[in-house]
Design a protein around this motif. Structure first.
Motif, PDB file in Angstrom:
ATOM      1  N   LYS A 157     -12.065   3.763  38.509  1.00 19.67           N
ATOM      2  CA  LYS A 157     -12.407   5.145  38.185  1.00 19.67           C
ATOM      3  C   LYS A 157     -12.230   5.991  39.442  1.00 19.67           C
ATOM      4  O   LYS A 157     -12.108   5.481  40.556  1.00 19.67           O
ATOM      5  N   LYS A 193      -6.938   9.542  40.764  1.00 20.42           N
ATOM      6  CA  LYS A 193      -6.138  10.367  39.870  1.00 20.42           C
ATOM      7  C   LYS A 193      -4.716  10.553  40.406  1.00 20.42           C
ATOM      8  O   LYS A 193      -4.510  10.672  41.613  1.00 20.42           O
ATOM      9  N   TYR A 219      -1.345  12.820  40.881  1.00 24.11           N
ATOM     10  CA  TYR A 219      -0.955  14.216  40.975  1.00 24.11           C
ATOM     11  C   TYR A 219      -0.060  14.575  39.786  1.00 24.11           C
ATOM     12  O   TYR A 219       0.549  13.696  39.168  1.00 24.11           O
ATOM     13  N   ARG A 220      -0.002  15.873  39.493  1.00 23.40           N
ATOM     14  CA  ARG A 220       0.880  16.297  38.399  1.00 23.40           C
ATOM     15  C   ARG A 220       2.332  15.932  38.699  1.00 23.40           C
ATOM     16  O   ARG A 220       3.060  15.474  37.831  1.00 23.40           O
ATOM     17  N   GLN A 278       3.561  13.440  40.608  1.00 23.31           N
ATOM     18  CA  GLN A 278       3.340  12.195  41.340  1.00 23.31           C
ATOM     19  C   GLN A 278       4.666  11.668  41.906  1.00 23.31           C
ATOM     20  O   GLN A 278       5.720  11.778  41.278  1.00 23.31           O
ATOM     21  N   GLN A 306       0.234   9.249  30.258  1.00 20.03           N
ATOM     22  CA  GLN A 306      -1.185   9.480  30.043  1.00 20.03           C
ATOM     23  C   GLN A 306      -1.826   8.394  29.185  1.00 20.03           C
ATOM     24  O   GLN A 306      -2.969   7.992  29.428  1.00 20.03           O
ATOM     25  N   ASP A 310      -2.213   5.393  31.288  1.00 19.92           N
ATOM     26  CA  ASP A 310      -2.758   5.726  32.608  1.00 19.92           C
ATOM     27  C   ASP A 310      -1.974   5.002  33.703  1.00 19.92           C
ATOM     28  O   ASP A 310      -2.551   4.389  34.604  1.00 19.92           O
ATOM     29  N   ILE A 316      -2.345   9.700  46.294  1.00 19.03           N
ATOM     30  CA  ILE A 316      -3.134  10.056  45.116  1.00 19.03           C
ATOM     31  C   ILE A 316      -4.345  10.855  45.576  1.00 19.03           C
ATOM     32  O   ILE A 316      -4.570  11.018  46.788  1.00 19.03           O
ATOM     33  N   THR A 320      -8.729  11.563  44.962  1.00 21.10           N
ATOM     34  CA  THR A 320      -9.939  10.924  44.446  1.00 21.10           C
ATOM     35  C   THR A 320     -10.976  11.993  44.123  1.00 21.10           C
ATOM     36  O   THR A 320     -10.989  13.079  44.727  1.00 21.10           O
ATOM     37  N   GLU A 321     -11.869  11.676  43.182  1.00 17.05           N
ATOM     38  CA  GLU A 321     -12.961  12.595  42.852  1.00 17.05           C
ATOM     39  C   GLU A 321     -14.084  11.798  42.196  1.00 17.05           C
ATOM     40  O   GLU A 321     -13.853  10.769  41.551  1.00 17.05           O
TER      41      GLU A 321
END
Length: 339
Positions: free
Chosen positions: A255, A258, A260-261, A263, A283, A286, A308, A310-311
């Motif tokens: 988890k 993420k 990038y748009r 990538q 998507q 994933d 990439i 992270t959040e």
């Protein structure tokens, strides 16, 4: 009692023209042969452009064309070759060579006078089981698969071998004055070579084996909370082959990691240069797939880095990125989040 072959020879003698008519047929045959010689390798445009070319198959040893004995066929009838003198009596001399399994094999299909399609099969004829070829209704059985390839040992033309007996070649095996029965031979001489009047597209060679690189994670590695991360792997070509273009698949987890748009991955060479390659983010799964050109010779290496972000992660958590490089086993790169 007459045998089947005796009745057939009587039928042919009765069908042949006599006197001036025979001379006219012979003259026409010679002219046709000359035109055929000039047109070797040429067919109508439709046949040339087709992946299933149609044309005649002429044996190089006896000069006879491959055919069925009768213009109307029945299942199980044997195949044979016929002499130029009796070609005018045949309406089914054109064979269609239909590719199977991407062109690896071909079906040899003949259409009889009633418009029914028949395929040459590597199955003995019940009329004479000495010769292991006969006509059957076309289906997907392997006995109807033939290997059609250029003759070896510098010979011209093609050889035709059954899929289930590739060491042997189709050939006329019972020479007669005007015909011969088809069988199989292990000989590589002109009896096993055929001139095809259509245009055959060569069977594409199998793809060269792809060298399987060694992939190792770059570690230890850490990333700032809510900041970018740069997990990476080292790729080494320790084979005797060449590692060129391949697919790199990225899978983040579990988890907080993420794509990038837009990538991409960066390939860093041994000289320090970096080349970016764009990725397609999927998507549903994933994952991201990136087509890269590593261009690694024997003993060479490169580093593949996947920027990439992270959040939602806290210091001390250890997310990961899984790299699958070509045919190599997947490699998971763990990294620790720090303040």
């Amino acid at each position: 009692m007459e045998t089947i072959d005796q009745r057939r020879r009587t039928k042919n003698r009765a069908a042949r023209p006599t006197g001036l008519a025979r001379t006219a047929v012979a003259t026409l045959t010679v002219a046709t042969s000359m035109l055929g010689a000039l047109a070797v390798g040429s067919t109508p445009a439709a046949a040339d452009e087709s992946s299933s070319p149609t044309g005649t198959l002429t044996n190089q040893r006896n000069g006879q064309k491959m055919a069925a004995w009768d213009n109307v066929l029945r299942a199980g009838q044997p195949a044979n070759t016929v002499d130029p003198a009796i070609w005018p009596h045949y309406t089914n001399l054109d064979w269609t060579l239909e590719p199977q399994e991407g062109g690896k094999y071909r079906h040899l299909r003949l259409t009889d006078a009633q418009g029914h399609d028949w395929c040459l099969s590597n199955v003995p004829s019940p009329y004479n089981n000495t010769f292991p070829t006969s006509f059957r209704s076309c289906d997907d059985s392997t006995v109807q698969d033939w290997i059609v390839e250029p003759a070896t040992d510098g010979g011209k033309g093609v050889t035709i071998s059954p899929r289930n007996d590739p060491s042997r070649h189709l050939a006329p095996v019972t020479p007669q004055p005007s015909w011969a029965r088809l069988g199989l031979t292990s000989s590589n001489d002109s009896s096993s070579r055929w001139d095809f009047s259509g245009r055959l597209t060569p069977t594409p060679p199998p793809p060269a084996p792809v060298a399987k690189p060694v992939v190792r994670p770059v570690s230890p590695y850490s990333a700032k909370v809510n900041g970018p991360a740069h997990p990476a792997v080292n790729v080494v070509n320790d084979t005797s082959g060449h590692v060129g273009k391949l697919t790199v698949t990225l899978k983040p987890g579990p988890k907080g990691v993420k794509f990038y748009r837009d990538q991409e991955v960066l390939v860093q060479r041994e000289n320090g240069s970096k080349v970016p390659y764009s990725c397609v983010v999927k998507q549903v799964s994933d994952t991201a797939e990136c087509e890269v050109d590593l261009d690694l010779g024997q003993g060479e290496s490169a580093r593949i880095e996947a920027p990439i972000y992270t959040e939602g992660l806290s210091a001390g958590e250890i997310p990961s990125m899984r790299f699958t490089v070509g045919g190599a086993d997947p490699v998971k790169v763990d990294f620790m989040m720090t303040e």
